[in-house]
Design a protein around this motif. Structure first.
Motif, PDB file in Angstrom:
ATOM      1  N   SER A  74       0.842  -1.071   0.118  1.00  0.00           N
ATOM      2  CA  SER A  74       0.044   0.005   0.088  1.00  0.00           C
ATOM      3  C   SER A  74       0.766   1.302  -0.093  1.00  0.00           C
ATOM      4  CB  SER A  74      -0.765   0.083   1.380  1.00  0.00           C
ATOM      5  OG  SER A  74      -1.771  -1.186   1.299  1.00  0.00           O
ATOM      6  N   ILE A  75       0.703   1.894  -1.134  1.00  0.00           N
ATOM      7  CA  ILE A  75       1.668   3.142  -1.240  1.00  0.00           C
ATOM      8  C   ILE A  75       0.849   4.484  -1.064  1.00  0.00           C
ATOM      9  CG2 ILE A  75       3.237   4.414  -2.772  1.00  0.00           C
ATOM     10  CD1 ILE A  75       3.772   1.512  -4.233  1.00  0.00           C
ATOM     11  N   ASP A  76       1.361   5.306  -0.156  1.00  0.00           N
ATOM     12  CA  ASP A  76       0.770   6.817   0.033  1.00  0.00           C
ATOM     13  C   ASP A  76       1.566   7.650  -0.293  1.00  0.00           C
ATOM     14  OD1 ASP A  76      -1.309   5.188   1.398  1.00  0.00           O
ATOM     15  OD2 ASP A  76      -1.009   6.106   3.110  1.00  0.00           O
ATOM     16  N   ILE A 129      -2.157   4.157  -3.441  1.00  0.00           N
ATOM     17  CA  ILE A 129      -2.140   2.906  -4.302  1.00  0.00           C
ATOM     18  C   ILE A 129      -2.117   1.647  -3.934  1.00  0.00           C
ATOM     19  CG2 ILE A 129      -0.787   1.994  -6.401  1.00  0.00           C
ATOM     20  CD1 ILE A 129      -0.102   5.282  -6.808  1.00  0.00           C
ATOM     21  N   PRO A 188       8.687  -4.751  -4.136  1.00  0.00           N
ATOM     22  CA  PRO A 188       7.634  -3.707  -3.481  1.00  0.00           C
ATOM     23  C   PRO A 188       8.672  -2.175  -3.354  1.00  0.00           C
ATOM     24  CG  PRO A 188       8.449  -5.237  -1.832  1.00  0.00           C
ATOM     25  CD  PRO A 188       8.923  -5.870  -2.976  1.00  0.00           C
ATOM     26  N   GLU A 199       7.538   1.107  -5.055  1.00  0.00           N
ATOM     27  CA  GLU A 199       7.524   2.381  -4.332  1.00  0.00           C
ATOM     28  C   GLU A 199       8.086   3.611  -5.127  1.00  0.00           C
ATOM     29  OE1 GLU A 199       7.405   0.010  -0.327  1.00  0.00           O
ATOM     30  OE2 GLU A 199       9.023   1.383  -0.778  1.00  0.00           O
ATOM     31  N   GLU A 217       4.871   7.303   1.819  1.00  0.00           N
ATOM     32  CA  GLU A 217       4.705   6.284   3.013  1.00  0.00           C
ATOM     33  C   GLU A 217       4.047   4.850   2.730  1.00  0.00           C
ATOM     34  OE1 GLU A 217       2.427   7.343   6.517  1.00  0.00           O
ATOM     35  OE2 GLU A 217       3.589   9.612   6.247  1.00  0.00           O
ATOM     36  N   SER A 218       4.591   3.816   2.873  1.00  0.00           N
ATOM     37  CA  SER A 218       4.261   2.702   2.471  1.00  0.00           C
ATOM     38  C   SER A 218       4.214   1.543   3.340  1.00  0.00           C
ATOM     39  CB  SER A 218       4.794   2.355   1.144  1.00  0.00           C
ATOM     40  OG  SER A 218       5.750   1.189   1.395  1.00  0.00           O
ATOM     41  N   TYR A 219       3.078   0.679   3.312  1.00  0.00           N
ATOM     42  CA  TYR A 219       2.998  -0.537   4.256  1.00  0.00           C
ATOM     43  C   TYR A 219       2.830  -1.888   3.377  1.00  0.00           C
ATOM     44  CZ  TYR A 219       0.608   3.609   6.040  1.00  0.00           C
ATOM     45  OH  TYR A 219       0.310   5.254   6.407  1.00  0.00           O
ATOM     46  N   PHE A 220       3.204  -2.705   3.980  1.00  0.00           N
ATOM     47  CA  PHE A 220       3.371  -3.889   3.191  1.00  0.00           C
ATOM     48  C   PHE A 220       2.645  -5.226   4.186  1.00  0.00           C
ATOM     49  CE2 PHE A 220       6.065  -7.622   2.068  1.00  0.00           C
ATOM     50  CZ  PHE A 220       5.882  -7.440   0.670  1.00  0.00           C
TER      51      PHE A 220
END
Lengths: 414, 414
Positions: free
Chosen positions: A18-20, A92, A102, A106, A119-122
């Motif tokens: 999840s990419i912010d 996204i 990833p 990103e 900011e990203s979450y995995f």
């Protein structure tokens, strides 16, 4: 990259990044053409086979989220995106049961939309039989509090619990949690201050060494300590006649009285006077007045920062009587030894005697926290025999002495 | 629910719940009709306005992921799902910029597809200005190792780092990480065993108190300790003539030799003999033989469990000479006081003398770990003056004595 092996071993079903993206190029996120181009290029880059066309639609029910939404099926799941025009941000998600890098995804996304911040979450999606992969487990952010104070350093303590109070005072963020392991927990600006289960180790060891050393600590001042825990410990000493508390943030006292009765009970003692003032201003009006001053401050960031300065130590010195003792919260030896040594140096220049001692508190970074003991006359190694009202769970005469004994590496630096 | 306030305060853009369902009803996940029904009912339940029809498609490029995929645009983002037929699992994502109750969504999904097990992950997508919401930050599972050993208790220490080695031996999972804060890190079955930066605090305090107490510790045995750190410390004592190591898992030794030269250097001393054997079997063959036995075990789970039994302590007793000393890893006072007291009781029944002492290790749960000191003759309070080869960073004569002084609550229980 460890996830490749996970895929090969058949333990992973898929992975979701999840990419912010914040502060994007406004033109790019407003262009259907660019968004479609992004999907095609991204799929090429991370080697994903598109299934059907990129679907785009404009949303606008709420001003907050107005803008394009995009969805693209790929042979191995899907990519979706939401482009919020008011804030020039993009959200996204890349979900695939085929492995991809990833970090590559990103970086490409950030560059394509000209984002200034990402900011990203995995999230890994596991196979049913991947249960034993313990290191894949992670705290669910909905149920856990993360101490982010040591994030830069690469260490984080997480505690399972729910937030039950949150307020931004003029000085700091005040939060209270109800935790599974430690009962109620007070958090200031993201840093754990105390928990119901282990606060005794801190409060007792900050308050009693000075009070058992001074033969007649009639007038005691606490700077900080809005939770009341130090007051509670001081009140156990019957030779104390006057207890002043100078706390800059009334918000901490109010939150403690509402949620932390086990420390706020300290405010009930009749000898206690509370002043909501800046410590500097308060000390200037009280020369040669106190027998013991206890500085129960937060870490040397935010409102606690100035409480580690020479100016402040000078004011303390002047406010103490000629045989006075000061103790202050002074950080832990494993993470802050350099800071401790620097602070010690400042204190030694002002006070004739200085020692460092410590206690163990599981919910503080590294599990250890120390105190400065600065004195005009008395040595802490002659503990007085005094009877107190109330029981102690950490402090005793032997621990008083042992707490001043440092591991070799810390001793060498002080 | 704290997220409602976050939405109200305008700090959240949206929320994403990733739901993994295992052991689903095979009929349900194979039916396009049921999947569409699920979407309609879910949207009603969590009050989401559907935008267009539910899109479904059958995938099958890989056997592993064969099955339906589903996508549904909603007015406030999208819902997607992937139904893996081979494993009867489903992977569903609900992304919405409008608030909903994720627990409700999880429970409904589990029930609808008749799943026996559910795992779910929650990601908040923030507004650009929500930066200051520190408690929303969480370690990225791609970059952080989570100590899951205290998960049940609701405490977790996370360390930033990359895995550089992973192997399943016949006894346990062996992993090595390269961390930001602590250098190299050894992990067995998910529990941090040692890190490059703070291992000295453990190794020195397990090895030296016994060796400085015994006037002539010629024959020393280490049980466990496959990383070599304890060997390294023992080798500093020139009065030691023979150092035996009995480690059940050769895998630990091999990994340490390859990745942890700072502890594995202990194997290079000429006095060291290594035996890859079960501790019980090994001890039975060596009666009345050792001056000091050091049990450097993992926690009392997995292969370390039996090393806390009375049977084992009896064997140790018999293998020690008449003036022998045993020390063993004995857990920390804040999280395991009851276990410590029970183990102490067992040891006191067998040995004439017993004491508990401790050291501080930031990467162990609660930051503290303790040791049992069981002795046939010598008291640990008469430290011998001995010169050793090599420097010490934690141990000194004063710390030796201070380490046996316990906080009041722990003293009362022993």
């Amino acid at each position: 990259m460890q996830f490749v092996d996970e895929f090969k071993a058949g333990r992973l079903w898929g992975m979701l990044t999840s990419i912010d993206l914040f502060d994007c190029n406004p033109q790019k996120i407003r262009s259907e053409k660019e968004i479609k181009k992004y999907v095609i290029e991204l799929c090429k880059l991370i080697d994903m086979k598109r299934y059907g066309e990129t679907f785009t639609v404009r949303f606008g029910e709420e001003e907050r989220v107005k803008g394009y939404s995009m969805m693209q099926l790929i042979e191995t799941s899907n990519i979706s995106g939401h482009f919020a025009e008011r804030t020039n941000s993009a959200y996204i998600d890349i979900f695939s049961c085929k492995y991809y890098d990833p970090v590559k995804a990103e970086q490409f996304s950030k560059k394509f939309f000209g984002a200034k911040r990402i900011e990203s979450y995995f999230t890994v999606r596991r196979m049913p039989w991947a249960k034993e992969q313990k290191r894949m487990e992670m705290p669910n952010p909905r149920d856990w509090f993360f101490e982010t104070l040591e994030f830069d350093r690469g260490v984080s303590l997480s505690v399972k619990g729910k937030q039950i109070y949150s307020k931004k005072s003029p000085f700091q963020n005040i939060e209270v949690y109800k935790t599974k392991a430690f009962g109620k927990m007070l958090v200031l600006d993201g840093a754990i201050q105390l928990t119901e289960k282990d606060e005794f180790a801190y409060q007792e060891m900050l308050a009693h060494p000075a009070l058992f050393t001074h033969p007649k600590p009639e007038r005691v001042l606490v700077i900080g300590g809005g939770d009341g825990g130090i007051l509670r410990e001081i009140a156990k000493h019957s030779d104390v006649k006057e207890i002043d508390l100078c706390e800059i943030d009334e918000g901490v006292v109010l939150a403690s009285k509402k949620f932390l009765p086990f420390t706020a009970i300290g405010f009930k003692d009749k000898r206690v006077n509370v002043f909501y003032e800046d410590g500097f201003k308060f000390l200037k009006g009280r020369k040669n007045h106190y027998d013991v001053i206890i500085v129960d401050s937060t870490d040397p960031v935010g409102p606690g920062k100035t409480l580690f300065s020479s100016n402040f130590f000078n004011l303390i010195f002047d406010s103490l009587k000629e045989s006075g003792i000061m103790v202050n919260q002074s950080e832990g030896i494993f993470f802050r030894m350099k800071f401790i040594a620097e602070t010690a140096k400042k204190m030694k220049k002002i006070f004739p005697h200085y020692w460092y001692y410590y206690t163990m508190v599981p919910t503080y970074p590294s599990g250890t926290i120390g105190f400065g003991f600065a004195s005009k006359k008395y040595s802490p190694f002659k503990v007085k025999n005094k009877k107190i009202n109330g029981k102690l769970k950490y402090y005793n005469k032997k621990i008083h002495n042992a707490a001043f004994v440092l591991p070799e590496f810390a001793e060498k630096m002080l």
